[in-house]
Design an enzyme around this catalytic site. Structure first.
Site, short mmCIF file in Angstrom:
data_model
loop_
_atom_site.label_atom_id
_atom_site.label_comp_id
_atom_site.label_asym_id
_atom_site.label_seq_id
_atom_site.Cartn_x
_atom_site.Cartn_y
_atom_site.Cartn_z
N ARG B 13 0.79 -1.20 -0.02
CA ARG B 13 0.19 -0.01 -0.02
C ARG B 13 0.83 1.33 0.02
O ARG B 13 0.46 2.22 -0.59
CB ARG B 13 -0.99 -0.08 1.28
CG ARG B 13 -0.20 -0.26 2.66
CD ARG B 13 -1.56 -0.51 3.72
NE ARG B 13 -0.89 -0.89 4.95
CZ ARG B 13 -1.16 -0.36 5.85
NH1 ARG B 13 -2.00 0.79 6.24
NH2 ARG B 13 -0.57 -0.91 6.96
N GLU B 61 -19.09 4.41 0.17
CA GLU B 61 -18.38 4.07 -1.15
C GLU B 61 -18.96 4.18 -2.41
O GLU B 61 -18.66 4.47 -3.27
CB GLU B 61 -17.90 2.62 -0.66
CG GLU B 61 -16.82 2.54 0.58
CD GLU B 61 -17.64 2.52 1.56
OE1 GLU B 61 -18.64 2.40 1.81
OE2 GLU B 61 -16.63 2.58 2.61
N ASP B 120 -8.36 -7.83 11.95
CA ASP B 120 -9.67 -7.16 11.77
C ASP B 120 -10.78 -8.37 11.56
O ASP B 120 -11.95 -8.22 11.68
CB ASP B 120 -9.88 -6.21 10.85
CG ASP B 120 -9.54 -4.85 11.24
OD1 ASP B 120 -9.66 -4.67 12.49
OD2 ASP B 120 -9.31 -4.04 10.47
N ARG B 170 -2.03 -4.98 2.99
CA ARG B 170 -1.73 -4.27 4.24
C ARG B 170 -0.26 -4.36 4.85
O ARG B 170 0.63 -3.61 5.26
CB ARG B 170 -2.52 -4.70 5.36
CG ARG B 170 -2.27 -3.83 6.70
CD ARG B 170 -3.26 -4.73 7.84
NE ARG B 170 -2.69 -4.00 9.16
CZ ARG B 170 -2.76 -4.78 10.14
NH1 ARG B 170 -2.97 -6.10 10.06
NH2 ARG B 170 -2.01 -4.37 11.25
#
Lengths: 281, 317
Positions: B13, B61, B120, B170
């Site tokens: 990223r 979004e 997450d 990530r």
């Protein structure tokens, strides 16, 4: 003919085009198309600052998006009769290999269409993007979008409505076709939306009503006022009070003709009520 | 044998962020939109350098995708940024109608793709996005393998006219492809030549494929390692050329085996040169919480799983 008479003649001819397109293929959406005929004629002939030549970018001209794409018959007729493509092409509505798809698309290069629509609730977002690009390009022209009232049940609209006010997208005029009808019945019975005007105002929009949304003079006056209210830090919403199926007595004030084509006999009656003015395609 | 060196772990990223920063300086039509994840997407620098070209969409979004489509109408090249889950599944119809069908020049840039999103958990770990995006006519689908390649891809897609899905992740992973490489959309990169088995990998699994090839080499097996950064359009010629030599293939991806790279490769092979294939991918399951490394191990997305699959597929030839 006076200017008003010319517009009225065009409205009648567009109504005939809508009815004949839908009848020929026994499908399509006449009700909402007829209800927005006066609006689109007024918008394209009297309100928008348009160029004759269609370009996708629409730089240095006003641009229009149809969010409720199912009323394609009225859009196609108005586009053809304002010079975007030959009126004879209306003969191809919904036929195989046609540029006049059931719902409008850019896919086949039809002049006058800049975004596909049909899946509801996306037009305001697209219009905000185009309006934002105009600001970046120092292009002072406006972006117009037409939405159905039932369409406001889609959540994306409210994301867009929140964004436009919060970011002062004030070169945008959203018109809502407030005919109170949707496929399954009246908007009040399907999913009551409460007071749409208060909702837009609560989100920070400048809202005005055109109470007689099928009256050419009222539409032109109302839209001129709406234009004057742009550039003041708020997006502008026009609540266009229309009658679904306007101009054909048996199609008016009902959701029954939302997505249904007239029979041969019904077409004949409907066309008798709207005699040929500028020549059928 | 060509050696590949990890010049230091970096997140893909950040490669995207660096590419976007460079585009901001070189292409004034590039605009960026983000749905409340500016820091996570590493878009801060673009935002600081060009506040007038950065649009904070908020947690909305669907509207962001629609706005991006609209901006192309004024000649802009919008880059949207959010997590892969919210870049695809959440906004599929908006992408389908307003971007893909409308043929808009929108770059959908998606971070935190796959299971390496980590702690997450499954709500955020999309393993279906490659499939969703590759099914859309006209959509280019890219999944980059490291920082350098992600930066190069970000710059390259601005020059390509048409909708693009750019997938990255990530965690900090090996950075081993050349700095300032020339990124060719749709062109596979043969990282290592070999004769016994072809390993076709994408994204974070590319480095794992290289590690697997080292293990295989210890067993006297010569693996050809191909980095498929573009899943659509797929470099059919590179695949066929390699399997003509090796006669067997392992595909490796951080994605469900349904809808991913493996299926795309299988279609090319079935049509042209039916070849035994093993699939390193998640097995039609959701993910769960854990560290990226733990999850890659648990779900069999690592060098060891790749080398075992290679031995298995070789035995099938």
């Amino acid at each position: 003919m006076s200017e008003l008479e010319q517009l009225e003649a065009l409205v009648t001819q567009v109504r005939r085009d809508i009815l004949r397109q839908v009848h020929k293929v026994n499908s399509g959406h006449p009700g909402g198309s007829l209800g927005c005929t006066e609006f689109l004629v007024a918008l394209f002939k009297e309100i928008m600052d348009r160029k004759d030549e269609f370009t996708m970018d629409g730089k240095d001209e006003d641009i229009f998006f149809l969010s409720n794409g199912h009323i394609s018959p009225v859009l196609y007729s108005v586009l053809a009769r304002t010079g975007y493509f030959p009126v004879e092409e209306l003969n191809t509505f919904r036929l195989l290999n046609s540029r006049l798809q059931g719902h409008p698309t850019t896919h086949d290069g039809l002049p006058g269409v800049r975004i596909a629509s049909g899946s509801l609730g996306q037009g305001i977002s697209v219009a905000i993007g185009a309006a934002t690009a105009k600001k970046l390009n120092n292009d002072a022209h406006l972006v117009y979008v037409l939405c159905g009232d039932g369409e406001l049940q889609e959540g994306q609209n409210w994301e867009a409505i929140m964004y436009a006010a919060g970011n002062k997208v004030d070169n945008l005029i959203v018109s809502i076709d407030l005919n109170g009808q949707q496929i399954d019945g009246s908007t009040d019975t399907v999913l009551p939306m409460g007071n749409i005007k208060s909702k837009f105002e609560a989100f920070g929009w400048d809202v005005l009503d055109i109470e007689s949304g099928n009256d050419l003079n009222a539409i032109v006056d109302g839209m001129k006022k709406a234009k004057l209210r742009t550039g003041n830090g708020k997006p502008v919403c026009v609540l266009l009070h229309t009658v679904m199926g306007n101009g054909v007595d048996f199609m008016m004030h009902t959701h029954a003709w939302h997505g249904k084509a007239p029979s041969d006999e019904q077409l004949e009656i409907a066309l008798t009520q709207n005699p040929e003015t500028l020549g059928d395609y | 044998m060509k050696k590949h060196t990890n010049t230091g772990n970096k997140d893909t990223r950040s490669g995207f962020g660096a590419g976007l920063t460079e585009l901001g300086k070189t292409n004034e039509n590039v605009v960026a939109l983000c749905a409340d994840l500016t820091g996570s997407l590493k878009m801060d620098e673009f935002k600081e350098n060009h506040p007038e070209r950065f649009f904070q969409a908020g947690i909305a979004e669907a509207n962001m995708i629609g706005m991006a489509a609209g901006m192309t109408i004024g000649g802009k090249i919008p880059f949207t940024g959010t997590f892969a889950n919210f870049s695809t599944g959440r906004v599929y119809d908006q992408i389908r109608q307003s971007v893909a069908y409308s043929e808009k020049n929108v770059k959908i840039c998606a971070s935190h793709a796959g299971i390496t999103l980590g702690e997450d958990g499954a709500t955020h770990q999309i393993l279906e996005d490659i499939g969703l995006m590759k099914m859309l006519p006209g959509m280019t689908v890219i999944n980059t393998c490291d920082y350098n390649q992600t930066k190069a891809a970000t710059i390259a897609i601005a020059k390509h006219h048409g909708p693009v899905y750019l997938r990255f992740g990530r965690p900090k992973v090996a950075n081993f492809t050349p700095e300032n490489q020339n990124f060719e959309i749709g062109k596979a990169v043969v990282l290592q030549e070999g004769t016994d088995v072809t390993i076709i990998a994408t994204g974070h699994l590319v480095w794992e494929a290289l590690l697997a090839s080292e293990i295989l080499m210890e067993h006297g097996i010569s693996a050809e390692v191909i980095n498929i950064h573009t899943i659509k359009p797929l470099d059919k010629d590179a695949i066929l050329k390699s399997v003509a030599k090796t006669q067997c293939v392992v595909t490796a991806e951080e994605h469900n085996y349904l809808g991913g790279l493996g299926e795309s490769v299988a279609r090319v092979l079935a049509e042209n040169a039916p070849t035994p294939q093993e699939f390193i991918a998640t097995q039609d399951t959701f993910g769960e919480s854990g560290t990226p490394a733990q999850l890659m191990d648990k779900y069999g997305l690592n060098a060891d799983a790749i080398q075992k699959a290679a031995l298995k597929v070789i035995a099938r030839t």
